[in-house]
Write an enzyme that holds these catalytic residues in place. Structure first.
Site, PDB file in Angstrom:
ATOM      1  N   THR A  44      57.935  42.574  59.019  1.00  0.00           N
ATOM      2  CA  THR A  44      59.159  42.236  58.296  1.00  0.00           C
ATOM      3  C   THR A  44      58.859  41.134  57.303  1.00  0.00           C
ATOM      4  OG1 THR A  44      61.407  41.353  58.540  1.00  0.00           O
ATOM      5  CG2 THR A  44      59.800  40.699  60.205  1.00  0.00           C
ATOM      6  N   CYS A  45      59.420  41.201  56.112  1.00  0.00           N
ATOM      7  CA  CYS A  45      59.078  40.227  55.072  1.00  0.00           C
ATOM      8  C   CYS A  45      60.339  39.766  54.351  1.00  0.00           C
ATOM      9  CB  CYS A  45      58.067  40.836  54.110  1.00  0.00           C
ATOM     10  SG  CYS A  45      58.623  42.378  53.340  1.00  0.00           S
TER      11      CYS A  45
END
Length: 321
Positions: A272-273
């Site tokens: 996840t970013c």
């Protein structure tokens, strides 16, 4: 004697015992199928990083499509790989229900690929340049997500290809608009609702490839700043060469980075970013190059997660126990 048997069988078929037997048999047949992983019904895809020599060796394959996903059209016009079609990586995302930079729906993604000459059976090479290896891995991820099975990313990007003295052209390719039907592969991603259920679970590892200051919540960008509790911070450039961010480090170096963060192939890994783009590099490396079996992308990433006031946010450095 035969009449007696037929009569007995008819009575048995109408009995509750027979109905119970049928139900048990059906349960025994169906139950194993329910426990099969969802991806077993989806043909497996392959994403590889390939050299400039690979491009030369495969250049005459009529089934190969080459996507130049650099965002500045004049860069493409000034020079590109033979047969490459330019489609900026920014074209694959836009607003959805108020959230910015979300992936387009399947119908629109299918139209983009079709207009680029990609069919469901195409082999596809993707490349970009400079720091935009993320654009290349993002499009490779979307190709896999859409059902394409044979995908390559040019290691070193356009800069590496040019440095290898390979053929560059200014000519635009001639091709027909293809027919492309998205065969959605949901096993590559998780939704916000799934993320909610996974936080804090044993064996689940969130990897966050954003810069340390964003991860720690030091920069005031979103409504809420920080990271998903328990996430490991591995900024995406740590996987790439310092002189050419489009080129990967050796897999042995990357394995050591992961080991230092206590991330193993046995983990259920969610990357996840900020917007779902940076995550695709580590997704491709872990799943396709290292062979980690359980790796998925949280596409909404911090852009979506930070808007949920009921979800926990951690700040400061990661906690690796």
């Amino acid at each position: 004697m035969m009449k007696t048997r037929k009569f007995s069988w008819a009575k048995f078929k109408n009995s509750k015992l027979f109905a119970l037997g049928v139900a048990i048999c059906a349960f025994l047949l169906i139950t194993p199928m329910l426990h099969l992983p969802a991806f077993s019904a989806t043909p497996s895809a392959k994403i590889q990083f390939v050299s400039p020599n690979w491009v030369v060796e495969n250049a005459k394959d009529p089934n190969l499509r080459i996507l130049d996903v650099r965002n500045l059209p004049l860069d493409y016009i000034d020079g590109h790989l033979p047969r490459a079609v330019n489609i900026a990586d920014t074209a694959f995302r836009g607003p959805r229900e108020g959230l910015p930079v979300q992936y387009w729906d399947n119908q629109r993604l299918g139209q983009i690929f079709a207009n680029s000459g990609v069919t469901n059976n195409s082999r596809v090479l993707v490349y970009s340049d400079d720091r935009d290896v993320l654009g290349a891995t993002m499009v490779a991820y979307l190709l896999e997500r859409s059902g394409v099975r044979d995908i390559a990313v040019l290691d070193g990007g356009y800069k590496g290809y040019e440095a290898a003295s390979q053929t560059i052209t200014k000519e635009f390719p001639q091709y027909k608009v293809a027919r492309f039907t998205v065969k959605d592969n949901p096993t590559v991603r998780v939704s916000l609702n799934e993320v909610k259920k996974l936080i804090g679970n044993k064996g689940v590892r969130f990897i966050d490839p954003r810069p340390a200051d964003l991860f720690q919540g030091k920069e005031n960008i979103w409504l809420r700043n920080g990271h998903i509790p328990g996430a490991r911070n591995i900024p995406w450039p740590t996987f790439t060469d310092a002189e050419n961010p489009h080129k990967l480090k050796s897999l042995d170096e990357i394995k050591k980075i992961l080991a230092d963060k206590k991330i193993t192939p046995a983990d259920d890994i969610i990357v996840t970013c900020s917007t779902g783009r940076e995550a695709t590099l580590q997704y491709v490396v872990l799943k396709h190059l290292l062979g980690y079996p359980k790796v998925r992308v949280y596409e909404g990433s911090w852009t979506e997660y930070s808007t949920q006031s009921d979800l926990p946010v951690a700040t400061g450095p990661e906690q690796v126990s």
